[in-house]
Design a protein around this motif. Structure first.
Motif, PDB file in Angstrom:
ATOM      1  N   THR A 210     -35.531 -45.844 -53.539  1.00 14.95           N
ATOM      2  CA  THR A 210     -34.282 -46.593 -53.588  1.00 14.95           C
ATOM      3  C   THR A 210     -34.264 -47.675 -52.513  1.00 14.95           C
ATOM      4  O   THR A 210     -35.141 -47.746 -51.652  1.00 14.95           O
ATOM      5  CB  THR A 210     -33.088 -45.657 -53.350  1.00 14.95           C
ATOM      6  N   SER A 211     -33.223 -48.495 -52.542  1.00 16.73           N
ATOM      7  CA  SER A 211     -33.078 -49.553 -51.543  1.00 16.73           C
ATOM      8  C   SER A 211     -33.032 -48.975 -50.133  1.00 16.73           C
ATOM      9  O   SER A 211     -33.646 -49.523 -49.209  1.00 16.73           O
ATOM     10  CB  SER A 211     -31.807 -50.366 -51.823  1.00 16.73           C
ATOM     11  N   GLU A 212     -32.319 -47.875 -49.938  1.00 16.57           N
ATOM     12  CA  GLU A 212     -32.211 -47.311 -48.598  1.00 16.57           C
ATOM     13  C   GLU A 212     -33.548 -46.763 -48.112  1.00 16.57           C
ATOM     14  O   GLU A 212     -33.907 -46.911 -46.941  1.00 16.57           O
ATOM     15  CB  GLU A 212     -31.148 -46.210 -48.555  1.00 16.57           C
ATOM     16  N   GLY A 235     -34.418 -51.359 -54.977  1.00 18.68           N
ATOM     17  CA  GLY A 235     -35.494 -50.924 -54.098  1.00 18.68           C
ATOM     18  C   GLY A 235     -36.725 -51.802 -54.252  1.00 18.68           C
ATOM     19  O   GLY A 235     -37.359 -52.206 -53.263  1.00 18.68           O
ATOM     20  N   VAL A 236     -37.055 -52.124 -55.495  1.00 13.36           N
ATOM     21  CA  VAL A 236     -38.210 -52.999 -55.752  1.00 13.36           C
ATOM     22  C   VAL A 236     -37.949 -54.396 -55.204  1.00 13.36           C
ATOM     23  O   VAL A 236     -38.818 -55.006 -54.561  1.00 13.36           O
ATOM     24  CB  VAL A 236     -38.513 -53.056 -57.259  1.00 13.36           C
ATOM     25  N   LEU A 244     -43.381 -55.073 -48.646  1.00 14.94           N
ATOM     26  CA  LEU A 244     -43.768 -53.674 -48.495  1.00 14.94           C
ATOM     27  C   LEU A 244     -44.520 -53.232 -49.744  1.00 14.94           C
ATOM     28  O   LEU A 244     -44.124 -53.577 -50.865  1.00 14.94           O
ATOM     29  CB  LEU A 244     -42.517 -52.810 -48.318  1.00 14.94           C
ATOM     30  N   THR A 245     -45.606 -52.508 -49.576  1.00 13.57           N
ATOM     31  CA  THR A 245     -46.326 -51.956 -50.731  1.00 13.57           C
ATOM     32  C   THR A 245     -45.565 -50.741 -51.243  1.00 13.57           C
ATOM     33  O   THR A 245     -45.317 -49.791 -50.500  1.00 13.57           O
ATOM     34  CB  THR A 245     -47.757 -51.565 -50.344  1.00 13.57           C
ATOM     35  N   LEU A 246     -45.189 -50.770 -52.516  1.00  5.07           N
ATOM     36  CA  LEU A 246     -44.344 -49.746 -53.115  1.00  5.07           C
ATOM     37  C   LEU A 246     -45.071 -49.110 -54.294  1.00  5.07           C
ATOM     38  O   LEU A 246     -45.337 -49.767 -55.303  1.00  5.07           O
ATOM     39  CB  LEU A 246     -43.026 -50.378 -53.579  1.00  5.07           C
ATOM     40  N   ILE A 247     -45.391 -47.826 -54.159  1.00  5.81           N
ATOM     41  CA  ILE A 247     -46.159 -47.095 -55.172  1.00  5.81           C
ATOM     42  C   ILE A 247     -45.331 -45.904 -55.645  1.00  5.81           C
ATOM     43  O   ILE A 247     -44.898 -45.073 -54.839  1.00  5.81           O
ATOM     44  CB  ILE A 247     -47.492 -46.594 -54.592  1.00  5.81           C
ATOM     45  N   GLY A 248     -45.092 -45.819 -56.938  1.00  2.00           N
ATOM     46  CA  GLY A 248     -44.299 -44.723 -57.486  1.00  2.00           C
ATOM     47  C   GLY A 248     -44.959 -44.067 -58.675  1.00  2.00           C
ATOM     48  O   GLY A 248     -46.033 -44.462 -59.119  1.00  2.00           O
ATOM     49  N   ARG A 249     -44.284 -43.007 -59.164  1.00  2.00           N
ATOM     50  CA  ARG A 249     -44.775 -42.239 -60.311  1.00  2.00           C
ATOM     51  C   ARG A 249     -46.211 -41.765 -60.089  1.00  2.00           C
ATOM     52  O   ARG A 249     -47.046 -41.792 -60.999  1.00  2.00           O
ATOM     53  CB  ARG A 249     -44.669 -43.070 -61.589  1.00  2.00           C
ATOM     54  N   LEU A 250     -46.471 -41.325 -58.850  1.00  2.00           N
ATOM     55  CA  LEU A 250     -47.807 -40.883 -58.468  1.00  2.00           C
ATOM     56  C   LEU A 250     -47.999 -39.428 -58.898  1.00  2.00           C
ATOM     57  O   LEU A 250     -47.571 -38.497 -58.218  1.00  2.00           O
ATOM     58  CB  LEU A 250     -47.981 -41.027 -56.952  1.00  2.00           C
ATOM     59  N   ARG A 251     -48.639 -39.258 -60.026  1.00  2.00           N
ATOM     60  CA  ARG A 251     -48.864 -37.916 -60.574  1.00  2.00           C
ATOM     61  C   ARG A 251     -50.268 -37.852 -61.159  1.00  2.00           C
ATOM     62  O   ARG A 251     -50.598 -38.597 -62.082  1.00  2.00           O
ATOM     63  CB  ARG A 251     -47.837 -37.584 -61.653  1.00  2.00           C
ATOM     64  N   GLY A 252     -51.073 -36.964 -60.600  1.00  2.00           N
ATOM     65  CA  GLY A 252     -52.425 -36.821 -61.098  1.00  2.00           C
ATOM     66  C   GLY A 252     -53.205 -38.112 -60.977  1.00  2.00           C
ATOM     67  O   GLY A 252     -53.383 -38.650 -59.893  1.00  2.00           O
ATOM     68  N   PHE A 255     -50.417 -43.849 -61.281  1.00  2.00           N
ATOM     69  CA  PHE A 255     -49.398 -44.366 -60.375  1.00  2.00           C
ATOM     70  C   PHE A 255     -49.055 -45.777 -60.820  1.00  2.00           C
ATOM     71  O   PHE A 255     -49.772 -46.396 -61.617  1.00  2.00           O
ATOM     72  CB  PHE A 255     -49.857 -44.339 -58.910  1.00  2.00           C
ATOM     73  N   VAL A 256     -47.944 -46.285 -60.295  1.00  4.86           N
ATOM     74  CA  VAL A 256     -47.519 -47.662 -60.575  1.00  4.86           C
ATOM     75  C   VAL A 256     -47.206 -48.332 -59.250  1.00  4.86           C
ATOM     76  O   VAL A 256     -46.492 -47.767 -58.419  1.00  4.86           O
ATOM     77  CB  VAL A 256     -46.276 -47.701 -61.485  1.00  4.86           C
ATOM     78  N   CYS A 257     -47.739 -49.528 -59.043  1.00  6.03           N
ATOM     79  CA  CYS A 257     -47.453 -50.331 -57.843  1.00  6.03           C
ATOM     80  C   CYS A 257     -46.595 -51.519 -58.275  1.00  6.03           C
ATOM     81  O   CYS A 257     -47.035 -52.323 -59.104  1.00  6.03           O
ATOM     82  CB  CYS A 257     -48.749 -50.795 -57.178  1.00  6.03           C
TER      83      CYS A 257
END
Length: 280
Positions: A210-212, A235-236, A244-252, A255-257
């Motif tokens: 999130t943004s915070e 947040g993005v 800032l490098t933002l990496i999410g949905r990191l599963r197995g 991931f998505v940057c």
């Protein structure tokens, strides 16, 4: 290498056993996470009451004030006093800050809503810029596996968030709390108290990006923020604003940057990454 500090699922007071029944009506006895209030004072001013699991109260209070912009890096801290009976922490500085007069008493819940005094965090965003850094994808995959299998309150009882400070494929520190913001604040307080620099580090969180969360990471000076969870649009936007490098949905293997792609060094074939149960 073991983290400098890590969760202790067996520590007294963090969980308690509760009896109930399951879906079939059978009796169950399981651990549930405790939560208790912690009131933070800055010198003589009461700032906030946060619901927390109760460990590392001094680091939580210090990190909260730093991440909200109420303490500056150059402020001289003369003491951090915790009173367990009053459930309060007083952070003392050599000189009164200009933030003490801004706030009346507020309460921040243990849930996942945006924390209080968000306006103070937004001050100075225009001047923030994430430092240089790099993260190899081979290290990213290794971190995800290591963090998800380390002993933790999450594995013991659930209903809790975790945040780690990492360097390469190593976990340096791992904090948990009922709110993801608290876990990040504990990490910030630990970094300040132990003089651990943010350069070349990655922050991993189990919560949403999130943004915070982005603002806290940017204020801490950590250039890379990763999560197994997803993103919010603001947040993005903020991550891109401060680079800032933002990496999410990191599963197995996946991931998505969505920001700061240039810090990623793609040295691993995703097909060789460990599988995660329920994912690819």
């Amino acid at each position: 290498m073991a983290p400098h500090i890590a969760p202790d699922p067996g520590a007294s007071g963090l969980t308690r056993r509760v009896r109930g029944t399951d879906h079939a009506g059978r009796p169950v006895d399981l651990p549930v996470v405790e939560e208790r209030p912690l009131t933070v004072f800055l010198n003589s001013r009461e700032i906030v009451t946060a619901m927390t699991v109760g460990d590392h109260p001094r680091w939580l209070a210090l990190g909260f004030l730093l991440n909200q912009g109420m303490l500056a890096p150059e402020d001289e801290i003369t003491g951090i006093d915790f009173d367990a009976e009053l459930e309060a922490v007083v952070v003392r500085t050599a000189h009164e800050t200009d933030h003490e007069a801004k706030l009346s008493r507020r309460t921040r819940t243990s849930g996942c809503a945006v924390g209080t005094v968000f306006g103070d965090m937004m001050e100075g965003v225009e001047g923030l810029r994430a430092p240089d850094g790099a993260l190899r994808t081979s290290d990213l995959y290794a971190l995800a596996t290591r963090i998800n299998t380390m002993p933790s309150l999450y594995l013991e009882a659930g209903a809790i968030h975790g945040t780690c400070l990492c360097e390469g494929a190593e976990v340096l520190a791992y904090f948990e709390d009922v709110g993801r913001h608290n876990a990040v604040d504990k990490l910030a307080g630990w970094m300040r108290a132990e003089r651990v620099g943010p350069e070349g580090k990655t922050m991993y969180t189990t919560g949403r990006l999130t943004s915070e969360m982005v603002l806290k990471c940017a204020r801490m000076g950590v250039p890379i923020l990763a999560s197994r969870s997803g993103f919010t649009a603001w947040g993005v936007d903020l991550a891109r604003q401060v680079d800032l490098t933002l990496i999410g949905r990191l599963r197995g293997r996946r991931f998505v940057c969505l920001s700061g792609e240039g810090r990623l060094v793609r040295d691993a074939d995703p097909k060789g990454a460990p599988r995660e149960e329920g994912g690819a």
